[in-house]
Design a protein around this motif. Structure first.
Motif, PDB file in Angstrom:
ATOM      1  N   LEU A 154       0.848  -1.189   0.000  1.00 24.73           N
ATOM      2  CA  LEU A 154       0.000   0.000   0.000  1.00 24.73           C
ATOM      3  C   LEU A 154       0.883   1.237   0.000  1.00 24.73           C
ATOM      4  CD1 LEU A 154      -2.409  -1.215   2.826  1.00 24.73           C
ATOM      5  CD2 LEU A 154      -2.941  -1.183   0.385  1.00 24.73           C
ATOM      6  N   LEU A 155       0.677   2.133  -0.977  1.00 23.44           N
ATOM      7  CA  LEU A 155       1.444   3.368  -1.097  1.00 23.44           C
ATOM      8  C   LEU A 155       0.482   4.547  -1.062  1.00 23.44           C
ATOM      9  CD1 LEU A 155       3.731   2.215  -4.044  1.00 23.44           C
ATOM     10  CD2 LEU A 155       4.276   2.152  -1.609  1.00 23.44           C
ATOM     11  N   GLN A 156       0.796   5.583  -0.290  1.00 20.55           N
ATOM     12  CA  GLN A 156      -0.174   6.645  -0.041  1.00 20.55           C
ATOM     13  C   GLN A 156       0.538   7.971   0.194  1.00 20.55           C
ATOM     14  OE1 GLN A 156      -3.749   6.370   0.212  1.00 20.55           O
ATOM     15  NE2 GLN A 156      -3.583   8.600   0.257  1.00 20.55           N
ATOM     16  N   GLY A 157      -0.056   9.068  -0.301  1.00 19.01           N
ATOM     17  CA  GLY A 157       0.413  10.407   0.015  1.00 19.01           C
ATOM     18  C   GLY A 157      -0.370  10.980   1.183  1.00 19.01           C
ATOM     19  N   ASP A 158       0.311  11.671   2.088  1.00 20.34           N
ATOM     20  CA  ASP A 158      -0.383  12.138   3.291  1.00 20.34           C
ATOM     21  C   ASP A 158      -1.214  13.401   3.051  1.00 20.34           C
ATOM     22  OD1 ASP A 158       1.569  14.116   3.143  1.00 20.34           O
ATOM     23  OD2 ASP A 158       2.144  13.976   5.249  1.00 20.34           O
ATOM     24  N   GLU A 159      -1.096  14.036   1.854  1.00 19.28           N
ATOM     25  CA  GLU A 159      -1.883  15.216   1.544  1.00 19.28           C
ATOM     26  C   GLU A 159      -2.947  14.937   0.485  1.00 19.28           C
ATOM     27  OE1 GLU A 159       0.639  18.485   0.537  1.00 19.28           O
ATOM     28  OE2 GLU A 159       1.723  18.446   2.453  1.00 19.28           O
ATOM     29  N   ASP A 160      -3.300  13.681   0.298  1.00 18.40           N
ATOM     30  CA  ASP A 160      -4.262  13.294  -0.738  1.00 18.40           C
ATOM     31  C   ASP A 160      -5.670  13.678  -0.302  1.00 18.40           C
ATOM     32  OD1 ASP A 160      -5.781  12.068  -2.712  1.00 18.40           O
ATOM     33  OD2 ASP A 160      -4.522  10.276  -2.789  1.00 18.40           O
ATOM     34  N   ALA A 161      -6.301  14.612  -1.043  1.00 17.43           N
ATOM     35  CA  ALA A 161      -7.677  15.014  -0.746  1.00 17.43           C
ATOM     36  C   ALA A 161      -8.691  14.279  -1.596  1.00 17.43           C
ATOM     37  CB  ALA A 161      -7.832  16.525  -0.967  1.00 17.43           C
ATOM     38  N   VAL A 162      -8.237  13.543  -2.611  1.00 15.61           N
ATOM     39  CA  VAL A 162      -9.142  12.790  -3.479  1.00 15.61           C
ATOM     40  C   VAL A 162      -9.456  11.436  -2.852  1.00 15.61           C
ATOM     41  CG1 VAL A 162      -9.456  11.801  -5.777  1.00 15.61           C
ATOM     42  CG2 VAL A 162      -8.240  13.977  -5.518  1.00 15.61           C
ATOM     43  N   VAL A 163      -8.416  10.687  -2.536  1.00  8.73           N
ATOM     44  CA  VAL A 163      -8.557   9.430  -1.789  1.00  8.73           C
ATOM     45  C   VAL A 163      -7.706   9.583  -0.531  1.00  8.73           C
ATOM     46  CG1 VAL A 163      -8.282   6.930  -1.807  1.00  8.73           C
ATOM     47  CG2 VAL A 163      -8.892   8.119  -3.924  1.00  8.73           C
ATOM     48  N   PRO A 164      -8.296  10.031   0.566  1.00  8.31           N
ATOM     49  CA  PRO A 164      -7.516  10.328   1.776  1.00  8.31           C
ATOM     50  C   PRO A 164      -6.814   9.097   2.340  1.00  8.31           C
ATOM     51  CG  PRO A 164      -9.715  11.311   1.884  1.00  8.31           C
ATOM     52  CD  PRO A 164      -9.712  10.385   0.709  1.00  8.31           C
ATOM     53  N   PRO A 165      -5.774   9.305   3.151  1.00  9.92           N
ATOM     54  CA  PRO A 165      -5.042   8.176   3.739  1.00  9.92           C
ATOM     55  C   PRO A 165      -5.924   7.209   4.519  1.00  9.92           C
ATOM     56  CG  PRO A 165      -3.807  10.207   4.036  1.00  9.92           C
ATOM     57  CD  PRO A 165      -5.142  10.601   3.471  1.00  9.92           C
ATOM     58  N   SER A 174      -6.350   3.818   2.629  1.00 11.23           N
ATOM     59  CA  SER A 174      -5.240   2.859   2.699  1.00 11.23           C
ATOM     60  C   SER A 174      -5.070   2.322   4.110  1.00 11.23           C
ATOM     61  CB  SER A 174      -3.938   3.517   2.234  1.00 11.23           C
ATOM     62  OG  SER A 174      -3.964   3.786   0.851  1.00 11.23           O
ATOM     63  N   GLU A 175      -5.302   3.176   5.098  1.00 13.78           N
ATOM     64  CA  GLU A 175      -5.089   2.740   6.477  1.00 13.78           C
ATOM     65  C   GLU A 175      -6.172   1.767   6.934  1.00 13.78           C
ATOM     66  OE1 GLU A 175      -4.703   6.520   8.340  1.00 13.78           O
ATOM     67  OE2 GLU A 175      -2.692   6.846   7.490  1.00 13.78           O
ATOM     68  N   ALA A 176      -7.382   1.913   6.395  1.00 15.57           N
ATOM     69  CA  ALA A 176      -8.443   0.956   6.734  1.00 15.57           C
ATOM     70  C   ALA A 176      -8.107  -0.428   6.197  1.00 15.57           C
ATOM     71  CB  ALA A 176      -9.786   1.441   6.183  1.00 15.57           C
ATOM     72  N   ILE A 177      -7.628  -0.510   4.965  1.00 13.63           N
ATOM     73  CA  ILE A 177      -7.296  -1.828   4.405  1.00 13.63           C
ATOM     74  C   ILE A 177      -6.033  -2.374   5.070  1.00 13.63           C
ATOM     75  CG2 ILE A 177      -5.863  -1.146   2.435  1.00 13.63           C
ATOM     76  CD1 ILE A 177      -8.726  -3.686   2.275  1.00 13.63           C
ATOM     77  N   ARG A 178      -5.105  -1.469   5.436  1.00  7.78           N
ATOM     78  CA  ARG A 178      -3.910  -1.922   6.174  1.00  7.78           C
ATOM     79  C   ARG A 178      -4.312  -2.595   7.484  1.00  7.78           C
ATOM     80  NH1 ARG A 178      -1.083   2.597   9.453  1.00  7.78           N
ATOM     81  NH2 ARG A 178      -3.125   2.297  10.446  1.00  7.78           N
ATOM     82  N   ASP A 179      -5.226  -1.972   8.201  1.00  5.69           N
ATOM     83  CA  ASP A 179      -5.644  -2.527   9.494  1.00  5.69           C
ATOM     84  C   ASP A 179      -6.325  -3.876   9.307  1.00  5.69           C
ATOM     85  OD1 ASP A 179      -4.630  -0.239  10.630  1.00  5.69           O
ATOM     86  OD2 ASP A 179      -6.589   0.718  10.930  1.00  5.69           O
ATOM     87  N   ALA A 180      -7.110  -4.007   8.231  1.00  8.61           N
ATOM     88  CA  ALA A 180      -7.779  -5.283   7.977  1.00  8.61           C
ATOM     89  C   ALA A 180      -6.767  -6.367   7.624  1.00  8.61           C
ATOM     90  CB  ALA A 180      -8.802  -5.119   6.856  1.00  8.61           C
ATOM     91  N   LEU A 181      -5.751  -6.011   6.833  1.00  8.10           N
ATOM     92  CA  LEU A 181      -4.713  -6.985   6.486  1.00  8.10           C
ATOM     93  C   LEU A 181      -3.925  -7.395   7.727  1.00  8.10           C
ATOM     94  CD1 LEU A 181      -3.391  -5.340   3.190  1.00  8.10           C
ATOM     95  CD2 LEU A 181      -4.858  -7.357   3.367  1.00  8.10           C
ATOM     96  N   ARG A 182      -3.647  -6.426   8.560  1.00  6.32           N
ATOM     97  CA  ARG A 182      -2.921  -6.721   9.808  1.00  6.32           C
ATOM     98  C   ARG A 182      -3.731  -7.675  10.678  1.00  6.32           C
ATOM     99  NH1 ARG A 182      -1.846  -1.539  13.137  1.00  6.32           N
ATOM    100  NH2 ARG A 182      -0.108  -1.257  11.701  1.00  6.32           N
ATOM    101  N   ALA A 183      -5.035  -7.406  10.795  1.00  9.47           N
ATOM    102  CA  ALA A 183      -5.888  -8.263  11.619  1.00  9.47           C
ATOM    103  C   ALA A 183      -5.956  -9.677  11.071  1.00  9.47           C
ATOM    104  CB  ALA A 183      -7.294  -7.663  11.711  1.00  9.47           C
ATOM    105  N   GLY A 184      -5.883  -9.803   9.730  1.00 14.21           N
ATOM    106  CA  GLY A 184      -5.947 -11.124   9.124  1.00 14.21           C
ATOM    107  C   GLY A 184      -4.612 -11.806   8.980  1.00 14.21           C
ATOM    108  N   GLY A 185      -3.541 -11.146   9.405  1.00 15.87           N
ATOM    109  CA  GLY A 185      -2.214 -11.747   9.311  1.00 15.87           C
ATOM    110  C   GLY A 185      -1.697 -11.850   7.895  1.00 15.87           C
ATOM    111  N   VAL A 186      -2.186 -11.010   6.996  1.00 13.58           N
ATOM    112  CA  VAL A 186      -1.762 -11.053   5.592  1.00 13.58           C
ATOM    113  C   VAL A 186      -0.461 -10.278   5.444  1.00 13.58           C
ATOM    114  CG1 VAL A 186      -2.386 -10.440   3.223  1.00 13.58           C
ATOM    115  CG2 VAL A 186      -4.154 -11.206   4.823  1.00 13.58           C
TER     116      VAL A 186
END
Length: 665
Positions: free
Chosen positions: A583-594, A597-609
């Protein structure tokens, strides 16, 4: 049916090395250096000006000028020096952030304050507009001695209008001196003033439509008080780009036939005549203000781009005769400006970085074509590393799917004869956008190391007419996902790619498709999402005004379609993802905010992916800084190596843990 990609070279003998481990002359630094974005070009007196990003200067947009013949070491000068940065925030995607007066003064939007500034030769910039919270300006156009712009005022309700900005600086501290010229539309763009200065034409559209769905060209006499004007084209179709000819005729693009073609319309709107109609598009999705696909010429002809998968520049004579013009660019081609029978054309060749060309069409059968900037590899030796693109189509579950294959290519190394190469299926953003089928520096970085790349123009892509574009209507997250899976399965079935080592990568809407494909299929062994959408409901709630209702057409209106939003969102089914993810993300993205990416990161972390999350400071929607591009391409290559079990020759390894983001350092 996909034919196997030729990977043999005329160079012999060649060393056999595992795919993905090939040594390459294409460094990450070379990719960053070859990745500037062109942002418009103009004839200014006897000079030619253009804007381009400068990756090594934190991605700022500079304006350059050519004062001598191309190739001279002294030919190019900088008009807009650092730290000035010509970049608009209108619609977040900006565009049209600069223009020039006939006298050679530069007008530009400064990124940091979104004010319009005037730079005269030998002087420091002076402001033309005041600093107003929530106000952005863009789409600048100097016409008949007047400066027109698109104004966006953010608040509880975001407002847009076309304005005239005094060039004498009288509005620098007095917003009341800025004159609003339009009213009555949610969005406006592309202002064009008639030759006598009496009549304004512009593009307008309203929520919930995007400009490629439904838009109209409106006109008004400036002496009248009817700021809403009257419609002369579009409404039920997607009109685009009004342009006045020297004799006062109005030309527009319209897709009433299913393809954007040029039409000559009357100022009253009661007559419309197609100019050399064709089943190719002259026009495209208006993501960026200032984009132009045609320009009238002084001889009554028109220079135009036509697209059906691949771009072509043509000259249309006053009597409708069409002549192809062999400019090297075949992707992302735009007609930036015209003077007499000369035009400035930007775009990308099939096998080189983006460039800018001067084209003299005084004799269209023997045009004069010269390269001004870009358009070739600085190091001529790179030409032997460039793959030959192969366009192909497959019959997918929703109809024909178009794609372009860039096979692994190296002048001295080949893969083992008993192995097939890994591949990356690349998904463009938008989703209403287009993969041009040209070898980008980022693609070359991979193919030169033994990793193939396939770009997919899934259903919903532009460049193939309105029916193809509307295939995604109400079916985002279904058609796009199925199409990329169908392409990947065809690559494996036809012996082009190693079926166990196919990855998928994409940004923005392409990141949504990446995550959706990882949820829906096991054909992909790894996924790279750059600032991708994970939760459609969150996107609808958080995104900017320009795209606030985009999902109405792609999925359905809320709240009635909330169940569909939930079902389509990759985040809802993140427990189905088993392949490693970057997952790659810009911290100033107003179109697709961080938060996406952080929501899917947390889900992957919870699933051990296995996954990695990289947050780039100072970056918005798309990466511009040299250090970011270098880090990104290295991280992506290292990720593919970690996911597929090979050791790249020249990048640090990447730890695919499941506990948190990766430290950029």
């Amino acid at each position: 049916m996909v034919e196997p990609s030729p990977r043999e070279s005329t160079h012999a003998p060649r060393t056999a090395l595992p795919f993905g481990t090939w040594p390459s002359a294409i460094t990450a630094e070379a990719v960053a250096a070859a990745s500037p974005r062109l942002d418009g070009a103009r004839f200014v007196g006897d000079e030619i000006w253009w804007a381009e990003t400068v990756p090594e200067e934190r991605g700022r947009t500079a304006v350059r000028r050519l004062i001598g013949s191309p190739g001279s070491a002294e030919a190019v000068r900088t008009v807009l020096p650092a730290p000035w940065n010509a970049r608009s925030r209108v619609h977040e995607y900006g565009g049209g952030a600069w223009d020039a007066t006939p006298e050679g003064a530069l007008v530009f939007v400064e990124r940091s304050d979104q004010r319009v500034w005037l730079l005269t030769p030998g002087s420091e910039p002076v402001p033309l507009t005041p600093s107003v919270a929530g106000q952005s300006l863009g789409g600048l156009r100097v016409s008949r001695g007047r400066l027109l712009a698109v104004r966006e005022i953010s608040g509880e309700v975001t407002l847009h209008d076309i304005v005239e900005i005094p060039l004498d600086g009288s509005a620098a501290d007095d917003a009341g001196r800025i004159v609003s010229l339009t009213a009555g539309s949610d969005f406006v763009a592309q202002p064009a003033l008639s030759p006598d200065g009496s009549t304004l034409a512009w593009l307008a559209w309203d929520h919930p439509h995007m400009p490629w769905d439904r838009a109209e060209v409106r006109v008004r006499r400036l002496a009248d008080d009817q700021a809403a004007g009257r419609r002369v084209a579009g409404g039920a179709s997607a009109a685009l780009q009004p342009e006045w000819t020297a004799d006062g005729a109005l030309l527009v693009c319209d897709d009433v036939t299913g393809f954007w073609n040029i039409h000559r319309v009357s100022a009253s709107g009661d007559r419309s005549e197609a100019v050399a109609p064709d089943d190719r598009d002259t026009g495209g999705p208006l993501w960026v203000l200032g984009s132009r696909w045609f320009a009238p010429l002084v001889d009554g002809g028109v220079a135009a781009v036509r697209t059906r998968g691949r771009d072509e520049l043509v000259h249309i004579s006053s009597d409708g005769e069409v002549t192809a013009v062999a400019v090297p660019a075949v992707g992302n081609v735009l007609v930036e400006d015209a003077r007499g029978t000369e035009v400035l054309v930007s775009g990308s060749p099939e096998d080189a970085p983006a460039g800018l060309w001067h084209v003299d069409l005084s004799d269209p059968t023997h045009p004069g074509i010269r390269l001004l900037t870009g358009g070739r590899w600085e190091d001529g030796e790179f030409s032997s590393w460039v793959p030959r693109p192969r366009r192909f189509s497959v019959e997918g579950r929703h109809g024909t799917v178009h794609a372009v294959d860039f096979p692994p290519t190296h002048p001295h190394v080949a893969g083992p004869v008993t192995a097939l190469p890994p591949y990356v299926v690349l998904v463009h953003g938008g989703p209403t956008a287009h993969a041009p089928g040209v070898v980008s520096p980022k693609t070359l970085f991979l193919t030169s190391r033994g990793i193939g790349v396939v770009e997919v123009n899934y259903g919903g892509s532009s460049g193939f007419g309105r029916d193809y574009r509307e295939r995604l209507r109400g079916r985002w997250g279904v058609v796009d996902v199925d199409d990329v899976v169908d392409i990947a399965e065809a690559l494996a079935a036809d012996g082009v790619a190693d079926p166990a080592h196919i990855a998928i990568a994409g940004g923005s809407a392409g990141g949504w498709t990446v995550l959706g494909a990882l949820v829906a299929s096991d054909v992909f062994g790894a996924g790279i999402s750059r600032y991708g959408v994970a939760d459609a409901r969150l996107l609808a709630a958080e995104t900017h005004d320009f795209e606030a209702r985009y999902l109405d057409g792609l999925i359905g209106p809320l709240p009635d379609s909330e169940a569909v939003y939930l079902e389509r969102s990759p985040l809802t089914h993140a427990d189905r993802i088993t392949a490693p993810v970057l997952l790659l993300q810009g911290d100033e993205d107003a179109v697709v905010p961080p938060s996406q990416s952080e929501a899917i990161r947390d889900a992957l972390r919870a699933g051990g992916v296995p996954h990695a999350y990289v947050l780039y400071p100072g970056e918005g929607h798309g990466f511009r800084r040299s250090e970011t591009v270098v880090d990104m391409v290295q991280k992506e290559l290292a990720f593919l190596g970690a996911a597929f079990g090979f050791a790249p020759a020249d990048v640090p390894p990447l730890d695919l843990g499941s506990t948190g983001p990766v430290d950029r350092s």
